[in-house]
Enzyme design. Sequence first.
Site, PDB file in Angstrom:
ATOM      1  CD  GLN A  89     -27.289 -49.477 122.554  1.00 48.29           C
ATOM      2  OE1 GLN A  89     -27.315 -49.308 123.555  1.00 48.29           O
ATOM      3  NE2 GLN A  89     -28.725 -50.193 122.136  1.00 48.29           N
TER       4      GLN A  89
ATOM      5  CG  ASN B  53     -27.801 -53.214 118.468  1.00 55.70           C
ATOM      6  OD1 ASN B  53     -26.906 -52.996 117.600  1.00 55.70           O
ATOM      7  ND2 ASN B  53     -28.869 -53.924 118.490  1.00 55.70           N
TER       8      ASN B  53
ATOM      9  CB  SER C   3     -32.604 -42.888 120.102  1.00 54.33           C
ATOM     10  OG  SER C   3     -33.897 -43.255 119.970  1.00 54.33           O
TER      11      SER C   3
ATOM     12  CB  THR D  97     -46.038 -29.940 114.595  1.00 51.36           C
ATOM     13  OG1 THR D  97     -46.843 -29.277 113.445  1.00 51.36           O
ATOM     14  CG2 THR D  97     -46.267 -29.202 115.841  1.00 51.36           C
TER      15      THR D  97
ATOM     16  CG  HIS E 176     -36.130 -45.183 123.190  1.00 49.92           C
ATOM     17  ND1 HIS E 176     -35.934 -46.326 123.630  1.00 49.92           N
ATOM     18  CD2 HIS E 176     -35.976 -45.023 121.807  1.00 49.92           C
ATOM     19  CE1 HIS E 176     -35.454 -47.123 122.408  1.00 49.92           C
ATOM     20  NE2 HIS E 176     -35.646 -46.329 121.388  1.00 49.92           N
TER      21      HIS E 176
ATOM     22  CB  CYS F 139     -34.126 -54.298 117.245  1.00 54.02           C
ATOM     23  SG  CYS F 139     -32.984 -53.839 118.554  1.00 54.02           S
TER      24      CYS F 139
ATOM     25  CB  ALA G  13     -31.920 -44.291 116.687  1.00 54.34           C
ATOM     26  CB  THR G  14     -35.856 -46.537 113.242  1.00 52.42           C
ATOM     27  OG1 THR G  14     -35.384 -47.402 114.353  1.00 52.42           O
ATOM     28  CG2 THR G  14     -36.118 -47.264 112.029  1.00 52.42           C
TER      29      THR G  14
HETATM   30  C1  LIG Z   1     -32.114 -48.965 119.400  1.00 49.09           C
HETATM   31  C2  LIG Z   1     -31.359 -48.924 118.338  1.00 49.09           C
HETATM   32  C3  LIG Z   1     -31.888 -48.204 117.088  1.00 49.09           C
HETATM   33  C4  LIG Z   1     -33.183 -47.993 116.834  1.00 49.09           C
HETATM   34  O1  LIG Z   1     -33.607 -46.598 117.630  1.00 49.09           O
HETATM   35  P1  LIG Z   1     -35.101 -46.256 117.948  1.00 49.09           P
HETATM   36  O2  LIG Z   1     -34.642 -44.898 118.496  1.00 49.09           O
HETATM   37  O3  LIG Z   1     -35.583 -47.254 118.771  1.00 49.09           O
HETATM   38  O4  LIG Z   1     -35.595 -46.164 116.583  1.00 49.09           O
HETATM   39  C5  LIG Z   1     -30.999 -47.984 116.062  1.00 49.09           C
HETATM   40  N1  LIG Z   1     -29.426 -48.560 116.152  1.00 49.09           N
HETATM   41  C6  LIG Z   1     -28.932 -49.231 117.402  1.00 49.09           C
HETATM   42  C7  LIG Z   1     -27.549 -49.470 117.461  1.00 49.09           C
HETATM   43  C8  LIG Z   1     -29.904 -49.270 118.593  1.00 49.09           C
HETATM   44  O5  LIG Z   1     -29.380 -49.706 119.591  1.00 49.09           O
END
Ligand SMILES: *Cc1c(COP(=O)(O)O)cnc(C)c1O
Length: 382
Positions: free
Chosen positions: A182, A154, A202, A243, A204, A329, A74-75
Amino acid sequence: MKLRIPYFDYNATTPVDEEVLQAMLPYFSQSFGNASSYLHSYGKEAAYAVDAARSAVSNLINCVPEELVFTSGATESINLALRGLAESYVKKGQHIITAATEHKAVLDTCASLTKKGISSTILSSNSDGSIDLQELEDAIQPSTIAIAIMYANNETGVLHPVSAISAIARKHGVLFFCDATQAAGKIPVDLIRDGIDIMAFSSHKLYGPKGCGALYVRRKDPRVKLTEQITGGGHESNRRSGTLNVPGIVGFGKAAEICIKQLVSDSERTQRLKAKFEEAVCQATGATINGNPSLRLPNTSNLCFHLPNGSAFVNDLNKLMAVSSGSACSTAKAEASHVLDAMGLNQSQIKSSVRFSFGRYSTEEEVLYAIDAIGTTAAQHR
Ligand SMILES: *Cc1c(COP(=O)(O)O)cnc(C)c1O
């Protein structure tokens, strides 16, 4: 062997679902092809797997597969969205609107864009974590390119009214970027209904592997233009070169598939556990809920314990269970939560606040243990 403590930090990351792991394994050493090597069977096999995963992930959020760009998380998706929009729409304007309770990935990217002449308005937060829609509309200028507001917070789980925000954006011809990291997988995200133009999430955070994420980019009405930030082989329709992480993407796809199947049952279960947890803990300790109690993610509970030495309490609590304080974070720095600060909590209240986030493998037994352990620990710190 040391016993594992219960995990109540699902908003930080989730374990990879066993079924997801099994789906990923063949793509490391057997079906290891490069998804761009379409001339031979190795590459084709990888490309098919990526296509299937792209469909599965698009089903989770109700978009078409071609509207998804796979990223490292997500970042990266957030950086691609904000920087990519800023570059593509520079002729239209140089202003972005965001909110004080956004994730640092959004706030720090907006701050960094200031150096490139893109200014931002940061909306204040109400004490319940919500934003004022009138303040949002009033902040729109002729030069505004985009509104960047998250789906669900989050730290507190507070939900923002995405349909109302998209209606305001639409009315003024401004794009709506949403960080749904989230929300995706926890509550129904439907891009047709929600009217979002560009959206990050994201793998994970929804029981897929780390290092894999996606950016949804609307294809029509309006077609969103996005300048690539990582240049190279022109992967992902020239929007993100490099890739493809085939095992990660396969895992993301499988995780999305499982979330679609289990979304209702998972969210009802975590909501039930959370309600039981909050009632008992607030009753026993006098803790109060941070954020609008009814407009929240089903799994997230952010509680203020009103203790004289909150940091010591949180440290002790983390010996008994995995929980989060302030902003987990911001890795290196243990700085106080900017979200709770924006909601008007004082420093002592922020230090006394703990985020408990439940998930697919949380059990009633763990919750009962937590209620008991929190009661004892809070009493020791009173
Ligand atoms: C975890 C999170 C991110 C960052 O996501 P990553 O995949 O770890 O880079 C960004 N925004 C929110 C709201 C999150 O909870």
